[in-house]
Motif scaffolding. Structure first.
Motif, short mmCIF file in Angstrom:
data_model
loop_
_atom_site.label_atom_id
_atom_site.label_comp_id
_atom_site.label_asym_id
_atom_site.label_seq_id
_atom_site.Cartn_x
_atom_site.Cartn_y
_atom_site.Cartn_z
N ASP A 87 0.72 -1.09 0.07
CA ASP A 87 -0.09 -0.03 -0.06
C ASP A 87 0.77 1.33 -0.07
O ASP A 87 0.63 2.25 -0.59
N LYS A 88 2.14 1.29 0.60
CA LYS A 88 3.11 2.21 0.81
C LYS A 88 4.23 1.75 0.45
O LYS A 88 5.01 1.53 1.46
N PRO A 89 4.71 1.71 -0.82
CA PRO A 89 6.27 1.21 -1.12
C PRO A 89 7.24 2.27 -0.64
O PRO A 89 7.10 3.42 -0.49
N ASP A 90 8.35 1.39 -0.20
CA ASP A 90 9.46 2.22 0.41
C ASP A 90 10.57 1.24 0.30
O ASP A 90 10.59 0.14 -0.17
N LEU A 91 11.69 1.42 0.92
CA LEU A 91 12.80 0.76 0.70
C LEU A 91 12.53 -0.52 1.58
O LEU A 91 13.07 -1.67 1.04
N ILE A 92 11.98 -0.53 2.55
CA ILE A 92 11.75 -1.87 3.26
C ILE A 92 10.76 -2.80 2.73
O ILE A 92 10.95 -4.24 2.35
N ILE A 97 -5.23 -4.14 -3.56
CA ILE A 97 -5.49 -5.32 -3.36
C ILE A 97 -6.64 -5.76 -3.97
O ILE A 97 -6.86 -6.97 -4.46
N GLN A 98 -7.30 -5.06 -4.47
CA GLN A 98 -8.55 -5.12 -5.50
C GLN A 98 -8.11 -6.02 -6.53
O GLN A 98 -8.79 -6.84 -7.06
N GLU A 99 -6.99 -5.19 -7.12
CA GLU A 99 -6.42 -5.75 -8.47
C GLU A 99 -6.00 -7.23 -8.14
O GLU A 99 -6.21 -7.94 -9.02
N ALA A 100 -5.15 -7.51 -6.95
CA ALA A 100 -4.62 -8.58 -6.86
C ALA A 100 -5.93 -9.79 -6.45
O ALA A 100 -5.64 -11.12 -7.20
N GLN A 101 -6.95 -9.33 -5.82
CA GLN A 101 -7.90 -10.30 -5.48
C GLN A 101 -8.83 -10.82 -6.94
O GLN A 101 -9.10 -11.89 -7.01
N LEU A 102 -8.81 -9.84 -7.60
CA LEU A 102 -9.53 -10.36 -9.00
C LEU A 102 -8.42 -11.12 -9.88
O LEU A 102 -8.82 -12.16 -10.38
N ALA A 103 -7.03 -11.09 -9.72
CA ALA A 103 -6.09 -12.00 -10.24
C ALA A 103 -6.42 -13.27 -9.74
O ALA A 103 -6.20 -14.57 -10.41
#
Length: 374
Positions: A59-64, A86-92
């Protein structure tokens, strides 16, 4: 001087040997089918889960999050796909494009750095429960390894009271090929021993040659031995071919004694031959004999022998049924001899059971194999 008994025995052996040579299907079953089955199970079928399609959402991309993503990308077990929500992933997952989702919420990195609980959400397609358990285990493994590395980079220790150090015996690579190939050899010998022999006497009845054999001076034991010897040699030749392919082509280690493998294989082959001959005597029809051989020997060997499915995981009633399946004991013998070595507490009991089965079926065949028309 050759005795009349030996001459009669040699005559029936020659007759059956020529019958095998003239029958292309027997040669194909003995020498072509083992190669096909071994290559199919050795290369085409694998119970190891690799390249599992896995989705990752941060949800919040960063170095970690990128560091954790890199751990999944470097793993040989996953084929990683990233999603923005997460909606796109659930559809996949619904469309069967991926088998699972690793979801890092927006507070994942901040909580982790602050020493607070920072769980990752895992969503797995559970249609195939076995695959789901494997996927979950692999995700947990990658997560735990990354978490340990992250703690070390920060100079802190994880608050774990128990540390697991895993060591796998006999099959360190956890390769399914290592135990599938010995199991396939059992299936091959079952087919050759029971299916081919099931046709022997039935073919004689169908062609009307049994009546001609009955008016000869042949004794029933001579006829029985004379019919079995050529098929025993054929089956053992197929076993040697399968053994050579297993060791040299598929690189399955043979840690046990070669001679013990030969002796136990011969014992199992004789049991299969006796079962096939008994089916042939009772049915007197090649088609019926073939169907019975598949139902009585091949299917139990494939399903109830421990070749593919763990016997201890079966219901108690089914486990009891497996006790009368000869291939169960031979699968245990071959897998032990190939992967573990000469483990006598396994070799002796299983061999004794096969010997008892051989004696039992030999007595039954002698009683049923009568020199009279009925």
């Amino acid at each position: 001087m050759i005795s009349p008994s030996n001459m009669r025995l040699w005559g029936i052996i020659r007759k059956e040997a020529w019958q095998i040579v003239r029958d292309p299907s027997s040669i194909a079953i003995a020498f072509v089918m083992p190669v096909v089955l071994l290559y199919l199970f050795g290369y085409g079928i694998s119970l190891n889960a690799k390249d599992i399609p896995l989705g990752l959402v941060a949800d919040k991309p960063d170095l970690i999050t990128q560091s954790l993503q890199g751990s999944f990308e470097r793993s040989e077990f996953f084929n990683l796909m990233t999603f923005n929500s997460i909606q796109e992933a659930q559809l996949a997952v619904d469309e069967r494009l991926i088998d699972g989702i690793v979801w890092m919420r927006s507070n994942f990195s901040s909580n982790l750095q602050a020493g607070l609980d920072a769980p990752i959400n895992i969503i797995i397609n559970g249609v195939d429960s076995n695959q789901a358990n494997i996927t979950n285990g692999y995700i947990q493994g990658v997560w735990q390894a990354w978490l340990t590395h992250f703690a070390e980079s920060k100079g802190v220790e994880l608050s774990q009271t128990v540390q697991i150090k895993q060591r796998v015996w006999f099959n360190a690579a956890l390769s399914s090929r290592m135990y599938l190939v010995p199991g396939v050899i059992v299936i091959i010998m079952t087919i050759i021993g029971s299916l081919l022999t099931a046709m022997v006497v039935a073919r004689e009845w169908e062609r009307g040659t049994m009546e001609a054999l009955m008016v000869t001076p042949l004794r029933m034991k001579e006829m029985l031995v004379g019919k079995l010897i050529p098929y025993f040699i054929l089956g053992m030749a197929s076993m040697f071919l399968s053994l050579a392919l297993a060791v040299w082509q598929f690189e399955v280690p043979l840690r046990g004694s070669f001679w013990i493998v030969i002796v136990t294989s011969a014992l199992f082959m004789l049991v299969s031959l006796m079962i096939g001959l008994l089916i042939s005597i009772v049915s007197k029809n090649q088609f019926v004999a073939g169907q019975l051989a598949i139902i009585i020997t091949f299917l139990p060997a494939f399903i109830l022998s421990g070749f593919l499915f763990d016997i201890n995981s079966m219901p108690t009633a089914i486990q009891a049924v497996t006790l009368i399946v000869p291939s169960r004991y031979f699968v245990s013998l071959l897998q032990t001899l190939f992967l573990a070595g000469d483990v006598w507490p396994v070799i002796i009991p299983n061999s004794l059971v096969l010997l008892a089965m051989l004696i039992f079926f030999y007595v039954i065949v002698l009683r049923k194999f009568k020199k009279r028309l009925e």
